[in-house]
Write an enzyme that holds these catalytic residues in place. Structure first.
Site, PDB file in Angstrom:
ATOM      1  N   TYR A  25      27.730  55.412  53.985  1.00 49.66           N
ATOM      2  CA  TYR A  25      28.361  56.539  53.293  1.00 49.66           C
ATOM      3  C   TYR A  25      28.213  56.468  51.784  1.00 49.66           C
ATOM      4  O   TYR A  25      28.684  57.351  51.084  1.00 49.66           O
ATOM      5  CB  TYR A  25      29.860  56.573  53.611  1.00 49.66           C
ATOM      6  CG  TYR A  25      30.159  57.215  54.914  1.00 49.66           C
ATOM      7  CD1 TYR A  25      29.761  56.601  56.088  1.00 49.66           C
ATOM      8  CD2 TYR A  25      30.832  58.427  54.992  1.00 49.66           C
ATOM      9  CE1 TYR A  25      30.026  57.180  57.309  1.00 49.66           C
ATOM     10  CE2 TYR A  25      31.094  59.011  56.208  1.00 49.66           C
ATOM     11  CZ  TYR A  25      30.689  58.385  57.359  1.00 49.66           C
ATOM     12  OH  TYR A  25      30.955  58.959  58.569  1.00 49.66           O
TER      13      TYR A  25
ATOM     14  N   ASP B 291      30.782  48.912  70.025  1.00 46.16           N
ATOM     15  CA  ASP B 291      30.565  49.643  71.285  1.00 46.16           C
ATOM     16  C   ASP B 291      31.575  49.201  72.344  1.00 46.16           C
ATOM     17  O   ASP B 291      32.135  50.012  73.067  1.00 46.16           O
ATOM     18  CB  ASP B 291      29.125  49.513  71.782  1.00 46.16           C
ATOM     19  CG  ASP B 291      28.549  48.127  71.625  1.00 46.16           C
ATOM     20  OD1 ASP B 291      29.033  47.382  70.758  1.00 46.16           O
ATOM     21  OD2 ASP B 291      27.623  47.756  72.357  1.00 46.16           O
TER      22      ASP B 291
ATOM     23  N   ASP C  65      34.895  56.048  61.112  1.00 48.78           N
ATOM     24  CA  ASP C  65      34.818  57.507  61.225  1.00 48.78           C
ATOM     25  C   ASP C  65      34.835  57.906  62.699  1.00 48.78           C
ATOM     26  O   ASP C  65      35.635  58.736  63.134  1.00 48.78           O
ATOM     27  CB  ASP C  65      33.524  57.978  60.545  1.00 48.78           C
ATOM     28  CG  ASP C  65      33.520  59.484  60.347  1.00 48.78           C
ATOM     29  OD1 ASP C  65      34.538  60.125  60.659  1.00 48.78           O
ATOM     30  OD2 ASP C  65      32.496  60.014  59.881  1.00 48.78           O
TER      31      ASP C  65
END
Ligand code: NAP
Length: 416
Positions: free
Chosen positions: A162, A283, A307
């Site tokens: 980001y 994950d 996010d």
């Protein structure tokens, strides 16, 4: 001469100051607000009534908030003129007054600003995005046991992919970069690639994990989980994990036990009063959040994982309509709705103000007015449980009474 051009400082209020790293909150603190675009004004009007009523009830009129309007988004254009999406004095006012709350803002198209929210985070170095995710009885949820979800997510806000360091495929910049890396480090990046850089620093990781552990200690939480993808991205995400454990041991030795230590030294039985520091690969964490959410409490993670994970977790308890959030620096904090401006409902007095109201609960806890936060949260719970709700919940709840934004707020006040 007035300090600000357009911002009016409330005469009856006092500034929240900082002493030795802690907020000093007067009885009539000045708190800055941005009402937001689209449905923002409807939501803000309703939320403010709830906040004022709760403060009055909690302190019998001895304390009150002196609200100070500051401007960003479309309203800033009408107050300051063309292209002034985020006036300098808005940022200055937040920096000086330390605490602000905002509704959703339109993302400007053109004009050099990618997103007002991202700009605010960067300009004020609001490095921790904090999202509590928990279930309120009656909220429609896709889970069998949504009540098992009760986490507070700390997402790093300033680094990772980001940081905006990206080079477009086909440009001279990217071509030079690719040639350099391929030659110097014997790599094989394809020539037609776009390239983004993912910086994750010890400084950025440690201050984020530190904030998460401090929160866990202050709020009697049981564990802090570092979520990362360090099995693949060893020197960024993997390093985040390592630095997280490092700061936990360096600064909080008496308060924490790591998962390794738990099995090596405590036979898997958690010692009383300690906080467990563990880590999970991103994950696997998405699975864990669905299968065994009660094992997770405070979570600290780099920007991109955070996010995805925060929205996925919010969905488990009924979605973004009532998900609150905050962006926090060392002492400066902006509390905000996590949804957007929902422009098609603007001015209709229709949408759910729950996200801003619960962000307000976080804000009251942040300034130490926990009593106010509790009053609001309990009244909101009661209102949802009684099935008096806005359209978004009503359409998924059997036997619900659908009310407007303002009516929903009035109902919360009645239930306080
Ligand atoms: P959005 O405004 O979040 O709206 C998407 C949908 O979510 C709405 O159509 C509505 O669903 C539901 N929704 C949103 N807020 C709700 C509320 N308070 N109560 C009930 N339902 C709600 O997303 P968007 O349409 O993609 O974005 C619109 C603008 O907001 C864009 O300019 C975007 O950049 C900006 N934005 C700002 C922020 C922020 O300031 N934090 C965050 C995200 C987006 P239904 O249609 O099903 O009723």
């Amino acid at each position: 001469m007035a300090k600000f051009k357009k911002i009016v400082i409330p005469a009856n209020g006092e500034k929240i100051t900082v002493s030795e790293g802690k907020l000093v909150v007067p009885d009539k603190p000045i708190i800055a607000f941005i009402e937001g675009d689209g449905t923002g004004p409807d939501i803000w009007k309703a939320s403010k009534k709830v906040f004022d009523a709760a403060v009055k009830k909690a302190f019998n009129g001895k304390k009150e908030i002196a609200w100070m309007e500051i401007y960003a988004g479309e309203k800033a254009l009408s107050v300051y003129g063309k292209n002034k999406w985020l006036p300098d004095e808005t940022v200055e006012a937040i920096r000086e007054y330390n605490v602000a709350i905002k509704g959703p803002l339109t993302t400007p198209i053109g004009g050099g600003i990618r997103s007002l929210n991202v700009a605010l985070r960067q300009l004020l170095d609001l490095y921790a995005c904090v999202r509590p995710v928990k279930y309120y009885t009656g909220v429609p949820s896709p889970m069998k046991r949504p009540q098992d979800v009760n986490i507070v997510l700390f997402r790093e806000n300033t680094e990772d992919v980001y940081s905006g360091i990206e080079f477009k495929s086909g440009t001279k910049e990217v071509s030079d970069l690719i040639k350099y890396i391929n030659k110097k480090y014997d790599k094989n990046i394809r020539k037609d690639s776009g390239v983004g850089i993912k910086p994750i620093s010890s400084f950025g990781s440690k201050r984020l994990v530190k904030k998460a552990i401090e929160y866990a200690i202050a709020n009697n939480r049981k564990s802090v989980t570092l979520v990362h993808k360090g099995n693949i991205m060893k020197f960024t995400e993997g390093a985040f994990k390592e630095w997280g454990y490092e700061i936990a041991k360096e600064e909080f030795r008496d308060f924490i036990v790591t998962e390794d230590e738990l099995y090596k030294s405590f036979k898997g039985k958690m010692p009383e009063g300690k906080i467990l520091i563990k880590d999970r690969i991103a994950d696997s964490m998405f699975q864990q959040m669905l299968l065994r959410p009660s094992e997770y409490d405070v979570v600290a993670t780099p920007n991109l994982n955070g996010d995805y994970l925060s929205d996925a977790a919010a969905a488990q308890v009924g979605g973004l309509g009532i998900a609150p959030g905050a962006n926090i620096s060392y002492t400066t904090a902006i509390f905000e709705a996590t949804h957007g401006t929902a422009p098609k409902y603007a001015g209709l007095d229709k949408v759910n103000p729950g996200s801003v109201i619960l962000s307000g609960v976080m804000m009251f806890e942040y300034i130490g007015w926990n009593k106010v936060g509790k009053l609001i949260e309990n009244a909101l719970k009661k209102t949802i449980k009684s099935k008096v709700v806005t359209y978004d919940f009503a359409r998924q709840m059997k036997g619900a009474k659908q009310v407007s934004t303002s009516r929903f707020a009035a109902e919360i006040i009645k239930n306080m």
